[in-house]
Structure formats: C-alpha cells, structure tokens
Write a protein that holds these residues in place. Structure first.
Motif, mmCIF file in Angstrom:
data_model
loop_
_atom_site.group_PDB
_atom_site.id
_atom_site.type_symbol
_atom_site.label_atom_id
_atom_site.label_comp_id
_atom_site.label_asym_id
_atom_site.label_seq_id
_atom_site.Cartn_x
_atom_site.Cartn_y
_atom_site.Cartn_z
ATOM 1 N N TRP A 45 51.892 27.833 37.517
ATOM 2 C CA TRP A 45 52.151 29.264 37.630
ATOM 3 C C TRP A 45 51.882 30.014 36.332
ATOM 4 N N GLN A 46 51.757 29.256 35.215
ATOM 5 C CA GLN A 46 51.454 29.891 33.926
ATOM 6 C C GLN A 46 50.128 30.645 33.973
ATOM 7 N N PHE A 47 49.194 30.222 34.842
ATOM 8 C CA PHE A 47 47.839 30.785 34.857
ATOM 9 C C PHE A 47 47.678 31.865 35.924
ATOM 10 N N LYS A 48 48.776 32.324 36.481
ATOM 11 C CA LYS A 48 48.706 33.352 37.522
ATOM 12 C C LYS A 48 48.143 34.661 36.954
ATOM 13 N N LYS A 49 47.243 35.266 37.698
ATOM 14 C CA LYS A 49 46.564 36.512 37.333
ATOM 15 C C LYS A 49 45.604 36.341 36.145
ATOM 16 N N TRP A 50 45.309 35.091 35.777
ATOM 17 C CA TRP A 50 44.317 34.862 34.720
ATOM 18 C C TRP A 50 42.913 34.943 35.320
ATOM 19 N N LYS A 51 41.916 34.996 34.468
ATOM 20 C CA LYS A 51 40.528 34.999 34.931
ATOM 21 C C LYS A 51 40.221 33.700 35.663
ATOM 22 N N TRP A 52 40.736 32.590 35.105
ATOM 23 C CA TRP A 52 40.577 31.284 35.765
ATOM 24 C C TRP A 52 41.983 30.797 36.126
ATOM 25 N N GLN A 53 42.332 30.824 37.390
ATOM 26 C CA GLN A 53 43.694 30.506 37.797
ATOM 27 C C GLN A 53 43.868 29.033 38.154
ATOM 28 N N LYS A 54 42.799 28.330 38.437
ATOM 29 C CA LYS A 54 42.866 26.913 38.740
ATOM 30 C C LYS A 54 42.760 26.103 37.449
#
Length: 424
Positions: A349-358
């Motif tokens: 969940w740390q990468f939510k709304k990031w450019k690369w979410q996976k």
C-alpha cells in the motif's frame, strides 16, 4: 682538493654550518646574492674571497662546462623549494641554475651526504707536478722505486695524494651517466620560465581590467543609477527592466537546469518504519543509525523535504546532493524520472497513487532497499521483490558505517547503469 678551492670551502662551510658572507663592490655586507660581487669564507684561521662568478670544479652534466660559485650557493639557499619555484626564481634573478639531473647529486655532495662525486674535475696544482710525475714513473718501474717516491712525498697532504690517484682514474659508463646525456636544457628552462612570467602578467592585467570595469558599472540599486537597455528607447519603457527580466530568466533557467538533474530518494511515511524523515539525514550523512522515536522525543518537527549530501571520494570537497521525501503528492510527472531509490517497509500500500504502483514494475525503474535488524527475518513480500536488504546490528553502532557504504556503492552502481544523465 686544496682548502682554498671554492668548491671545497663551500662544502666545508655548509657541513660545519659556518656563515658565508656576501659583500658588494664597495665591501659592504649584503643579503641577496644578486646584490653581491664577492663571496667570503672566513673562519678563525684564514679568510678567502672569491668573485661570485668564480668557476668551480663541479662539472655540469656530461659537458665540459662547470658550475659557478653563485650557482651552487643559490642552490643551497633554495634547496627547500620545489623544482618549478627554484627554476622560476633563478630565471627572474638571472642566476644560472643546476640541472634537474644534477640537483640531488650536487646537494648530497655539498651537504656531506656523499664523500665525493664523479662530476668533480680534479686539476693538479703546479707544486705537485713533480710528485705526479713520480707516481706515473712508479707505474712502470720497480716497486722499490715507488716506495722511495712515496717516502719522499710523505710530507704532502693526504688529500693531495688522493687527488693525484683520482686524476688517473677513468670513469666507466654507468646507467646514470648514459641517462644523463650530453645536452643542456638550460635554455629551455629559461624559455619556460619566461612563458610562466608572461602568463602571470596577462592574468594580473585581465584581473585589473575586470576590477576597473566592475568599479565603473552603475549599481541599479542605488538612487539615480541607470542601466543601459535596448528597450529604454521605447515609449513608456522602464530603464533596466529588460536587463532585470533577462537576468532573472537566466538565473531561473540555470537553477531549473541544475535542480532537474538532482536525484530523488523516497522513504516510507509510516512512523513504524526504521528509516524516516527524522533519521535519514543522520544515517546517510553521518553514517550512524538513531531510532526515529528517540529523535521525536526531543521535540523536533518532521521535515517535509530534505537534502542529503555525499562526497563521492573521501578527500573530495564537492558534495553531491540528493533530495529526500516521504510523500509523492507534490511530484510532477517529469520528477519521476529523477527517482533513483525507494526505501520500503514491505507493504504494497506504500506505492498507492504512485506512477508505478506494482512492486515488480516499480523496482524495475528504481533501486529498492529494505532496512531491518540483523537478527530479524525479512518479510515474505521482500523475498519476491527486486530490493536490497540492509542489515543493522542492534547494539554495534560502529558497524553502521559499513552498511551505509554498501548502500551508496550499490546505489551509485545502479545510477551509472540506469540514470547516467543525473548529477549523482
């Protein structure tokens, strides 16, 4: 060698640290060699005076030319200086210098480090001509005659006998003599010194011209000052406006260009993370890990953005900046190209709304790191992600330096391969 020889006296006074006096043409004492006309060697027994240009018995390289007294004395006075400083000062004062190949050999002989030198030319005095003839005859006649001749010359000084023996020696070619060659580069050294002087003079003139121009240039901040501008001729134009706008534009462009190449490091925003905005700067710059809770208890506010600086080499003065943040809300689309490193807690969940979410896609574009205690197991998700694990010891803080060094080495290697355009 006789005691009234200038080379012998110079060596004797240098070894025994006796004062050597310089006098001018009127007999007055001087301190600079260029002001002197004579060099005086005086002790309790006798006084010897030589013109400073007196030739000595020390041969210059493989030539038949010998060094003068002023050249050897100037070398002793400037022995502590570098080769370039010594050559430049010699050219400025017009004093012939000792060649770079002879410099160490001459100094060793004059200071007593060596007893003799193959470059010394021994010339027998007239008072010992007969003694020398006797030695020559002894080489061809019966040994009894040789003993008789030596007995007759027993009153001669031992140094004179040694000089006579050496005068008959012939020095074989050695590695040093072959490398020394038979050419003198004194003229090249003079030309080089002249070029250095001209270059220095040009630099000083350019600096003076620049200073004068800066002094004449009006300051737009002072009342009544005017700044020339191509737009001032237009009706309603404000003097200096164009210059101000262009200067601001240039400054902004330069600032934008440099900042757009600074790498970005993203760390977790969770307070349970080992690496936070509280301790990241101390960890990466000072190479010491301090728990975030300890720093929060001191009452410090959490910064929204940090700049971590790093020297690429231990003795390098320049520091490379890295921007550090724990939120991507203010990142522009083009800023993601500068993201080189992500610290993760192992939670997707740390990468939510990031450019690369996976995670698989994210860690294909950036370098990932996971920090944990050495006695703990990594999270299961970390084992399937392309991240580096950094293990910290709970009690051995001196071991933190090795962990931080490992981090920087791996990050820089990744940047060289994947982000060569950034200013890391």
């Amino acid at each position: 060698m006789s005691r009234n020889d200038p080379l012998s006296l110079l060596r004797e006074f240098t070894i025994s640290k006796k004062p050597i006096t310089l006098v001018d043409s009127s007999g007055g004492l001087v301190t600079e060699l260029t002001d002197a006309s004579d060099v005086v060697f005086a002790d309790d027994r006798q006084t010897f005076t030589f013109p400073r240009s007196t030739p000595t018995n020390y041969r210059r390289g493989a030539t038949d030319e010998t060094y003068t007294l002023e050249t050897l004395l100037f070398l002793l006075q400037r022995a502590h200086k570098s080769v370039s400083e010594y050559n430049l000062e010699g050219a400025q004062k017009g004093i012939p210098i000792v060649t770079i190949l002879d410099k160490r050999l001459v100094l060793d002989y004059l200071t007593g480090a060596t007893a003799t030198s193959s470059s010394i030319v021994y010339q027998p005095s007239e008072t010992n001509v007969h003694a020398r003839d006797d030695v020559v005859d002894d080489q061809q006649d019966h040994p009894s005659k040789r003993q008789k001749t030596l007995a007759q010359s027993g009153h001669a000084d031992e140094n004179e006998i040694l000089r006579l023996i050496i005068s008959k020696e012939r020095l074989a070619r050695t590695t040093a003599s072959v490398l020394r060659g038979n050419k003198s580069f004194a003229n090249i050294q003079k030309v080089g010194a002249g070029i250095l002087l001209k270059s220095k003079s040009k630099d000083e003139k350019a600096a003076a011209v620049a200073a004068a121009a800066a002094a004449k240039k009006p300051d737009s901040r002072q009342p009544g000052a005017t700044v020339p501008s191509s737009t001032s001729s237009r009706p309603g134009a404000v003097p200096g406006a164009a210059v101000s706008r262009s200067g601001t534009s240039s400054s902004q462009s330069k600032s934008k260009s440099s900042s757009s190449r600074i790498p970005i490091i993203i760390i977790p925003a969770a307070i349970t993370s080992m690496i936070t905005m509280y301790n990241i700067k101390q960890f990466l710059e000072d190479q010491v890990f301090v728990e975030s809770q300890e720093l929060r208890n001191k009452g410090g506010a959490k910064p929204n953005r940090l700049t971590v600086e790093r020297r690429q080499k231990p003795n390098e003065t320049h520091k490379t900046p890295y921007h550090v943040l724990d939120s991507t809300d203010n990142l522009r689309p083009e800023d993601w190209d500068r993201v080189v490193c992500v610290f993760t807690t192992g939670a997707e969940w740390q990468f939510k709304k990031w450019k690369w979410q996976k995670p698989i896609e994210l860690f294909a574009h950036v370098k990932g790191f996971y920090v944990k205690w050495a006695d703990e197991q990594s999270k299961e998700s970390i084992k399937t992600w392309n991240v580096e694990v950094l293990n910290l010891n709970r009690s051995r803080r001196h071991a933190d330096r090795a962990v931080v060094t490992e981090f920087w080495d791996k990050l820089q290697g990744w940047c060289l391969a994947n982000k060569p355009t950034l200013a890391y």
